[in-house]
Structure formats: C-alpha cells, structure tokens
Write a protein that holds these residues in place. Structure first.
Motif, PDB file in Angstrom:
ATOM      1  N   ILE A   5     -71.985 -54.844  20.595  1.00  0.00           N
ATOM      2  CA  ILE A   5     -71.422 -56.155  20.920  1.00  0.00           C
ATOM      3  C   ILE A   5     -70.687 -56.668  19.689  1.00  0.00           C
ATOM      4  N   PHE A   6     -69.382 -56.811  19.837  1.00  0.00           N
ATOM      5  CA  PHE A   6     -68.503 -57.273  18.756  1.00  0.00           C
ATOM      6  C   PHE A   6     -68.166 -58.734  19.025  1.00  0.00           C
ATOM      7  N   LEU A   7     -68.655 -59.621  18.163  1.00  0.00           N
ATOM      8  CA  LEU A   7     -68.354 -61.050  18.261  1.00  0.00           C
ATOM      9  C   LEU A   7     -67.122 -61.313  17.402  1.00  0.00           C
ATOM     10  N   ASN A   8     -65.962 -61.232  18.027  1.00  0.00           N
ATOM     11  CA  ASN A   8     -64.689 -61.352  17.321  1.00  0.00           C
ATOM     12  C   ASN A   8     -64.083 -62.726  17.583  1.00  0.00           C
ATOM     13  N   LEU A   9     -64.754 -63.747  17.093  1.00  0.00           N
ATOM     14  CA  LEU A   9     -64.313 -65.118  17.267  1.00  0.00           C
ATOM     15  C   LEU A   9     -63.196 -65.455  16.291  1.00  0.00           C
ATOM     16  N   SER A  10     -62.481 -66.521  16.570  1.00  0.00           N
ATOM     17  CA  SER A  10     -61.435 -66.971  15.650  1.00  0.00           C
ATOM     18  C   SER A  10     -62.059 -67.448  14.351  1.00  0.00           C
ATOM     19  N   ILE A  11     -61.274 -67.444  13.308  1.00  0.00           N
ATOM     20  CA  ILE A  11     -61.717 -67.954  12.004  1.00  0.00           C
ATOM     21  C   ILE A  11     -62.188 -69.395  12.150  1.00  0.00           C
ATOM     22  N   GLU A  12     -61.461 -70.188  12.922  1.00  0.00           N
ATOM     23  CA  GLU A  12     -61.813 -71.599  13.104  1.00  0.00           C
ATOM     24  C   GLU A  12     -63.183 -71.750  13.762  1.00  0.00           C
ATOM     25  N   GLN A  13     -63.452 -70.926  14.782  1.00  0.00           N
ATOM     26  CA  GLN A  13     -64.762 -70.986  15.436  1.00  0.00           C
ATOM     27  C   GLN A  13     -65.874 -70.579  14.482  1.00  0.00           C
ATOM     28  N   CYS A  14     -65.630 -69.552  13.682  1.00  0.00           N
ATOM     29  CA  CYS A  14     -66.639 -69.095  12.725  1.00  0.00           C
ATOM     30  C   CYS A  14     -66.927 -70.170  11.683  1.00  0.00           C
ATOM     31  N   ILE A  15     -65.898 -70.847  11.217  1.00  0.00           N
ATOM     32  CA  ILE A  15     -66.093 -71.926  10.238  1.00  0.00           C
ATOM     33  C   ILE A  15     -66.892 -73.065  10.864  1.00  0.00           C
ATOM     34  N   GLU A  16     -66.553 -73.427  12.082  1.00  0.00           N
ATOM     35  CA  GLU A  16     -67.284 -74.497  12.773  1.00  0.00           C
ATOM     36  C   GLU A  16     -68.750 -74.105  12.959  1.00  0.00           C
ATOM     37  N   ASN A  17     -68.990 -72.862  13.360  1.00  0.00           N
ATOM     38  CA  ASN A  17     -70.368 -72.389  13.501  1.00  0.00           C
ATOM     39  C   ASN A  17     -71.106 -72.444  12.167  1.00  0.00           C
ATOM     40  N   ALA A  18     -70.433 -72.036  11.081  1.00  0.00           N
ATOM     41  CA  ALA A  18     -71.058 -72.050   9.759  1.00  0.00           C
ATOM     42  C   ALA A  18     -71.436 -73.471   9.349  1.00  0.00           C
TER      43      ALA A  18
END
Length: 162
Positions: free
Chosen positions: A86-99
């Motif tokens: 399972i590859f979670l290839n989210l956008s940079i923006e989504q990853c930053i928001e999650n962080a």
C-alpha cells in the motif's frame, strides 16, 4: 495470512493506517522507525544488517503482519514475503497538514513538546520528498511500488478509517 507493507512520505498517514489495518485484521504491527535508528544524538541509521535481523525476528514471530515506514531499503527486505503493498502517495500539502495534526508519538519523542519542536524540520523534509533520491524519496517509493509483484494499492488522498 495477510502480510502487508505500507509506505509513503513522512506525514502520509502510514502509522495511522497501519495501526488501523493491524487492529481491524488482527495483524502484528511493526513501525520501522522503531528499529532503523540508533538512540544517539543526533540519531544515526543503524547498519542495514542490524535492522534486517530485527525485521526477520519480527516476521519469524508473526504469521500475519503489517510493516510500515518510509525506508525503501528496509521494505525491500520484506517485499517478497508480503502479499500486499500500500503506497500512500499523498500531496506534499496533505502530508504537511497531517504532520501538523499528528498526535504525540511516544515511541519517537519523550514529550509532545519535544515532537512539536521538530515540526519545522519535518516540514522541510516532507517538502523535499519529490526532489530527493535517497531511500526515503518519491523515486525510491515509486520503484518499490512498481517492482512489487503482489496486490498493489495506491492512495492519493487521506483515508477515512472505519
């Protein structure tokens, strides 16, 4: 027996998703962050062979598992016995928001404040995902995904966990 690997950028939701899969499917869960680094200041990567021994011990103790992390070199060690990637290839923006919204990870940080002190460094790291060429990079994750021979799942959005 299910054997699943979950990978993607920092902040993509790997730990949350893997914990959910583990609970829902009664799988053993291994977060590669727990065995990839030596407890030095600053932290340094353990030799690949040391991590490999710990991964092998985990797989020998568990018939069904989910292993997650951003380490394509370590995940390559378990891709053959895994049946699903399972590859979670989210956008940079989504990853930053999650962080920014991640709960305290006590296995990584002594306190939530200590974790939050690293947030700006983590955001910089997340932003470099597409331009890096290391084991943590988009190019390494894409290669791992492309070469995987079992069932492949690709998510480009945060997953709603039910």
């Amino acid at each position: 027996m299910k054997k699943i690997i979950v990978f993607g950028n920092s902040g993509s939701g790997k730990s949350t998703f893997a914990k959910h899969l583990a609970t829902k499917n009664q799988l053993a869960h291994l977060d590669l962050d727990t065995l990839a680094w030596s407890p030095t200041k600053p932290p340094t990567r353990l030799p690949l062979e040391v991590s490999k021994q710990q991964i092998n011990a985990f797989m020998n103790e568990n018939n069904a598992w989910v292993i997650e992390g951003c380490y394509s070199d370590l995940l390559a060690l378990v891709s053959e016995p895994a049946d699903t990637a399972i590859f979670l290839n989210l956008s940079i923006e989504q990853c930053i928001e999650n962080a920014k919204n991640r709960p305290w990870e006590p296995h990584k940080y002594a306190t939530k404040a200590a974790q939050d002190e690293n947030l700006s460094m983590l955001i910089d790291w997340i932003e470099q995902y597409a331009s890096r060429t290391d084991t943590f990079s988009l190019v390494a994750h894409q290669k791992l995904h492309d070469s995987f021979t079992g069932e492949k799942v690709l998510f480009t959005e945060n997953q709603i966990l039910t």
